[in-house]
Design a protein around this motif. Structure first.
Motif, short mmCIF file in Angstrom:
data_model
loop_
_atom_site.label_atom_id
_atom_site.label_comp_id
_atom_site.label_asym_id
_atom_site.label_seq_id
_atom_site.Cartn_x
_atom_site.Cartn_y
_atom_site.Cartn_z
N ALA A 25 -13.34 -10.40 54.88
CA ALA A 25 -13.76 -11.35 55.92
C ALA A 25 -13.76 -10.67 57.28
O ALA A 25 -14.68 -10.86 58.09
CB ALA A 25 -12.83 -12.56 55.94
N PHE A 67 10.36 -10.44 67.40
CA PHE A 67 9.53 -11.64 67.34
C PHE A 67 9.55 -12.36 68.69
O PHE A 67 8.51 -12.72 69.25
CB PHE A 67 10.04 -12.56 66.23
N ILE A 89 1.77 -16.49 62.24
CA ILE A 89 2.97 -15.63 62.25
C ILE A 89 4.23 -16.50 62.41
O ILE A 89 5.28 -16.20 61.84
CB ILE A 89 2.83 -14.54 63.34
N VAL A 115 -3.12 -7.87 56.27
CA VAL A 115 -3.68 -9.05 56.95
C VAL A 115 -3.66 -8.84 58.46
O VAL A 115 -4.64 -9.12 59.17
CB VAL A 115 -2.88 -10.31 56.55
N LEU A 153 -9.62 -16.18 59.63
CA LEU A 153 -10.53 -15.09 59.99
C LEU A 153 -11.97 -15.47 59.68
O LEU A 153 -12.88 -15.22 60.49
CB LEU A 153 -10.15 -13.81 59.25
N ALA A 154 -12.21 -16.09 58.51
CA ALA A 154 -13.58 -16.48 58.18
C ALA A 154 -14.09 -17.51 59.18
O ALA A 154 -15.23 -17.44 59.65
CB ALA A 154 -13.65 -17.02 56.76
N LEU A 196 1.10 -9.98 69.61
CA LEU A 196 1.05 -10.58 68.27
C LEU A 196 1.48 -9.58 67.21
O LEU A 196 2.19 -9.94 66.26
CB LEU A 196 -0.37 -11.07 67.97
N ARG A 210 2.46 -10.86 41.55
CA ARG A 210 1.79 -11.60 42.63
C ARG A 210 0.39 -11.02 42.88
O ARG A 210 -0.06 -10.92 44.03
CB ARG A 210 2.62 -11.58 43.90
N ASN A 248 1.74 -17.41 49.49
CA ASN A 248 0.33 -17.48 49.15
C ASN A 248 -0.42 -18.36 50.14
O ASN A 248 -1.56 -18.07 50.52
CB ASN A 248 0.20 -18.02 47.73
N ASP A 282 -2.05 -12.91 45.27
CA ASP A 282 -1.89 -12.66 46.71
C ASP A 282 -2.72 -11.46 47.13
O ASP A 282 -3.39 -11.48 48.16
CB ASP A 282 -0.43 -12.35 47.03
N LEU A 335 -3.68 -16.87 64.95
CA LEU A 335 -2.74 -15.82 64.55
C LEU A 335 -1.32 -16.18 64.96
O LEU A 335 -0.36 -15.97 64.21
CB LEU A 335 -3.14 -14.48 65.17
N VAL A 369 -9.29 -11.15 52.67
CA VAL A 369 -9.07 -11.19 54.12
C VAL A 369 -9.68 -9.96 54.78
O VAL A 369 -10.39 -10.06 55.79
CB VAL A 369 -7.56 -11.28 54.44
N LEU A 389 -10.74 -7.50 63.75
CA LEU A 389 -11.74 -8.52 64.11
C LEU A 389 -11.62 -8.88 65.58
O LEU A 389 -12.62 -8.98 66.31
CB LEU A 389 -11.57 -9.75 63.22
N TYR A 416 0.30 -18.57 53.24
CA TYR A 416 0.09 -17.75 54.43
C TYR A 416 -1.18 -16.90 54.29
O TYR A 416 -2.01 -16.86 55.21
CB TYR A 416 1.31 -16.87 54.69
N VAL A 417 -1.34 -16.26 53.14
CA VAL A 417 -2.51 -15.39 52.96
C VAL A 417 -3.79 -16.22 53.00
O VAL A 417 -4.77 -15.85 53.65
CB VAL A 417 -2.41 -14.58 51.65
N GLU A 455 -4.66 -17.25 56.51
CA GLU A 455 -5.28 -16.17 57.29
C GLU A 455 -6.72 -15.96 56.88
O GLU A 455 -7.57 -15.69 57.72
CB GLU A 455 -4.49 -14.87 57.11
N LEU A 456 -7.01 -16.12 55.59
CA LEU A 456 -8.40 -15.99 55.14
C LEU A 456 -9.25 -17.10 55.76
O LEU A 456 -10.35 -16.86 56.27
CB LEU A 456 -8.47 -16.02 53.61
#
Lengths: 93, 480, 227
Positions: C75, A15, B168, A72, B138-139, A35, C62, B128, C65, B164, C72, A79, B130-131, B134-135
């Motif tokens: 997207a 990290f 992280i 993810v 990115l969108a 990253l 989950r 959750n 998630d 990003l 994601v 992208l 975090y996800v 990210e959505l």
């Protein structure tokens, strides 16, 4: 416990190396790789958290979180690469 | 059994899928989804106001094994603002993009962003979040890049990299809390977290990551180009909603999850950064040559005000005074959401008609686009913080809180920021009311002005008068 | 501050941060709960409908998630499509490579099917299987198939939304009959999960391959789906 600590240390090292590289380099590709190295470090920490000795079955929750995290990370990298390529084309014109 | 919490996320998601599958009908699908989603969220907000906290265990497992969705007063208030702004942005966008080529890319991404925002406000699980983050990220980046110009692409890439990095870093903090407490549920963690180096480091990591996404000065560098170069409806959503969602998470962490452990010194540090944001953002807004740049820098400044509340909230004893401060903070965030969205939509209108948004060449706007100019004036009332806007009440409470706590630097910053906001607003309005004729090449259809006007009126009049309802709503299980 | 001084400062700061992080994580590991969620997950596994604990977490405990994660992915590919048309691709493969591809692609697809099925009991599942399918697409494009084996516009669009769509269809149907969003009724979990996973595998494979192609899909039949 020693095993988990060692893998955690390795994850944290990744990290921090990634962070250093992200801050020090300008090119997009370098930053993206940095990253991803940071992300791998965090995922490694999660995997280390799942470890429960040579006998115990690993904790499945961090494993699942890492799988989600990888997808993810792949999406974000894809992208970024597409935008980067588009930018290169725009600058060439 | 109808679960309005799940519907708030699944309805826009369904719309996004339909818009991907049938791109030719994307606009109609988008508009229908916008209406249905807003109705669904309205039902949820009413439920929260009537019956109190709403919580649902997805999958029926319950925390800590499963994931829960939860709506308290704070979440409901931000959901209400977000969905109203999103509805107005959708109506505006259906005219703005029309049947042009961008519309088939805009609608699916926009509906995905909407679903993710609703998901963030309802999230009760650290991973959750975090996800969903990210959505959102990115969108938002993909939307900001839609025009495809070199400036927009450069800005979007910078936005993506910053976003990003923030995500992280946040995730490492989540890993630390999972290591220490073995759960990801916000409610369980709030009970488990004790003061100490582990809790502190996790808070620093998560706050650090989120404040990049909330564009807290000096980590705001990505915001002005990204918000300034996106298509107008996208700029409105990014500035009004996306940075607000990241800020909402910081607020949840500090005063929901960490209540006992948050100490004054760290809150002061965030407050100082907020002060820097107010002064720097306002100054840059005053110097900006383009209208959308000005609005973007104004967002940096307005986000700073939100962080100015932190030292006051951390210092206040639990009780009425603290609840007032928290309500003022939320009122400020909602007002800015409505006003900034209105300002960006108006800016988009001007850009469409004039072909540019250079402030120095906007003379005559008041004659050619009276409704749009009116919207800018109304939005400015909120951005400056004049009565009767909600921002006036919020700033008043912020000032009295700062005076009561003896934080004179805070008072000075608020006053300086207000003067600068007045200066940049009047610089723009002064130009708009100028008499030198400027070539404008379009005739405005009345209905295209309605969304921005509705937003500006809500910011300036609606929220000023609806303060009581907001105070009552925030009593529902909010962070104490 | 000069550039060199700044670099030195950043380097030292990150080194210090690394030390602090390691100390704090050691504290959390040594003092924290040794068990975390593992016992709970093991106890709930028999009721999850699958034998592989990781699949149980991803598709049942989950599952929400995973739903967002597929969004994601969607997207990202939408963002890539919005960035313009793809490159032309590569020259068609010579005879040796073409022969290899003829063998490799069916094998990859077969392996994907196996991974999907085995994921219920052992390591494997939708993501691994989807990645295999995508690999088949990448191989095809490298060998000169411009669309990487993906169908034309309309069907390609249906494929990339299939994962989220299956999740939403199952989740909302369960909600409509009174079970709650994504709450599988006992006894039916296995087949519902397999349905979602199958759709997710196709979607992940198609999405990753489309991302590799890197531009908006060609339009469908004439008159359909024109910008």
């Amino acid at each position: 416990m020693i095993t988990a600590l060692l893998y955690t240390a390795a994850g944290l090292l990744l990290f921090c190396l990634g962070l250093w590289s992200f801050l020090m380099h300008r090119p997009l590709l370098r930053k993206l790789i940095a990253l991803n190295v940071m992300g791998s470090g965090v995922f490694l920490v999660f995997v280390a958290l799942a470890y429960r000795g040579p006998e115990g079955a690993p904790d499945p929750v961090p494993h699942a979180l890492v799988l989600t995290g990888i997808v993810v990370a792949v999406s974000a990298t894809a992208l970024a690469l597409a935008l980067g390529r588009r930018l290169e084309e725009a600058e060439r014109d | 059994m109808i679960d309005t919490l799940a519907l708030a996320i699944t309805l826009p998601l369904l719309g996004a899928l339909a818009a991907v599958a049938r791109p030719r009908a994307a606009r109609a699908i988008g508009l229908i989804t916008a209406l249905v989603t807003t109705a669904g969220v309205a039902a949820l907000v009413i439920e929260v106001a009537q019956f109190g906290l709403r919580r649902t265990d997805l999958g029926g497992w319950g925390a800590p094994l499963g994931i829960a969705l939860q709506a308290d007063g704070l979440a409901a208030a931000l959901l209400a603002m977000t969905n109203l702004v999103a509805l107005a942005v959708s109506l505006y966008a259906s005219d703005y993009f029309g049947d042009g080529p961008i519309r088939r890319h805009f609608w699916p991404l926009w509906l995905l962003l909407w679903a993710a925002l609703n998901g963030l406000f309802l999230a009760a699980d650290l991973f959750n979040i975090y996800v969903a983050l990210e959505l959102v990220g990115l969108a938002a980046v993909a939307l900001a890049a839609l025009t495809g110009t070199r400036e927009a692409l450069t800005a979007s890439l910078r936005y993506l990299l910053a976003s990003l990095l923030g995500a992280i870093t946040y995730l490492l903090g989540v890993a630390l809390l999972y290591a220490a407490h073995g759960t990801l549920d916000l409610g369980q963690l709030a009970n488990a977290i004790a003061e100490g180096p582990v809790a502190w480091t996790a808070l620093v990591l998560m706050t650090g990551g989120l404040s990049i996404k909330a564009a807290l000065w000096p980590m705001h560098f990505w915001l002005p180009p990204a918000h300034g170069n996106a298509p107008a409806p996208v700029s409105a959503a990014l500035s009004a909603l996306v940075v607000k969602a990241a800020f909402y998470l910081v607020l949840r962490l500090w005063f929901g999850l960490y209540d006992t452990a948050a100490t004054l010194a760290a809150a002061h540090f965030l407050g100082f950064l907020g002060a820097g944001a107010v002064l720097w953002g306002s100054w840059q807004a005053l110097r900006a040559e383009r209208l959308k740049r000005m609005a973007a820098y104004s967002t940096v400044a307005q986000m700073g005000y939100l962080f100015l509340f932190f030292p006051l909230l951390a210092a206040a004893e639990p009780g009425a005074a603290r609840e007032d401060l928290l309500a003022a903070l939320v009122l400020f965030a909602l007002s800015h959401g409505f006003a900034k969205a209105a300002l960006f939509l108006a800016a988009g209108h001007i850009q469409q008609c004039a072909g540019h948004d250079r402030i120095a060449e906007l003379s005559g706007t008041a004659q050619r686009l009276p409704a749009t100019t009116f919207v800018i004036a109304l939005a400015s009332v909120t951005l400056i913080g004049l009565p009767p806007s909600g921002a006036f009440t919020a700033k008043w409470l912020l000032l009295s809180g700062a005076i009561a706590a003896g934080q004179w630097w805070g008072v000075l910053v608020v006053l300086a920021g207000t003067l600068l906001a007045a200066a940049y607003s009047f610089r723009l309005l002064g130009r708009a009311f100028g008499f030198e004729p400027t070539p404008y090449r379009c005739i405005t259809a009345v209905h295209t002005e309605v969304p921005a006007l509705a937003l500006a009126l809500t910011a300036t009049l609606g929220l000023g008068l609806a303060g009581d309802a907001l105070w009552t709503l925030l009593q529902v299980g909010g962070p104490r | 501050m000069t550039g060199a001084a700044l670099r030195a400062f950043v380097t030292i700061a990150i080194a210090l941060a690394a030390g602090v992080l390691w100390w704090v994580f050691s504290l959390a590991l040594l003092e924290g709960p040794g068990e975390r969620l593992a016992p709970l997950a093991a106890e709930a596994l028999p009721r999850s409908g699958v034998g592989n604990p990781v699949t149980a977490v991803l598709l049942n405990f989950r599952a929400y998630d995973t739903l967002l994660e597929l969004a994601v992915l969607l997207a990202a590919v939408l963002g890539i499509w919005a960035s313009g048309p793809p490159d032309r691709g590569f020259a068609p493969a010579e005879i040796v490579l073409a022969g290899l591809v003829d063998w490799l692609v069916p094998l990859l697809i077969l392996a994907a099917g196996y991974l999907l099925w085995v994921g219920g009991q052992a390591p494997g599942g939708a993501f691994q299987a989807g990645a295999m399918l995508a690999a088949a697409g990448v191989v095809l494009r490298l060998a000169g198939t411009p669309r990487a084996g993906l169908p034309r516009g309309d069907w390609q669009r249906v494929l990339v939304v299939a994962g989220v769509a299956a999740f939403l269809a199952v989740g909302l149907a369960l909600m409509a009959i009174g079970h709650g969003f994504l709450t599988y009724p006992p006894g039916h979990a296995k087949w519902l999960i397999l349905t979602i996973e199958t759709a997710a595998t196709l979607a992940i494979g198609a999405t990753l391959a489309a991302a590799y192609v890197g531009g908006s899909p060609p339009d469908g039949p004439p008159g359909e789906d024109r910008a």
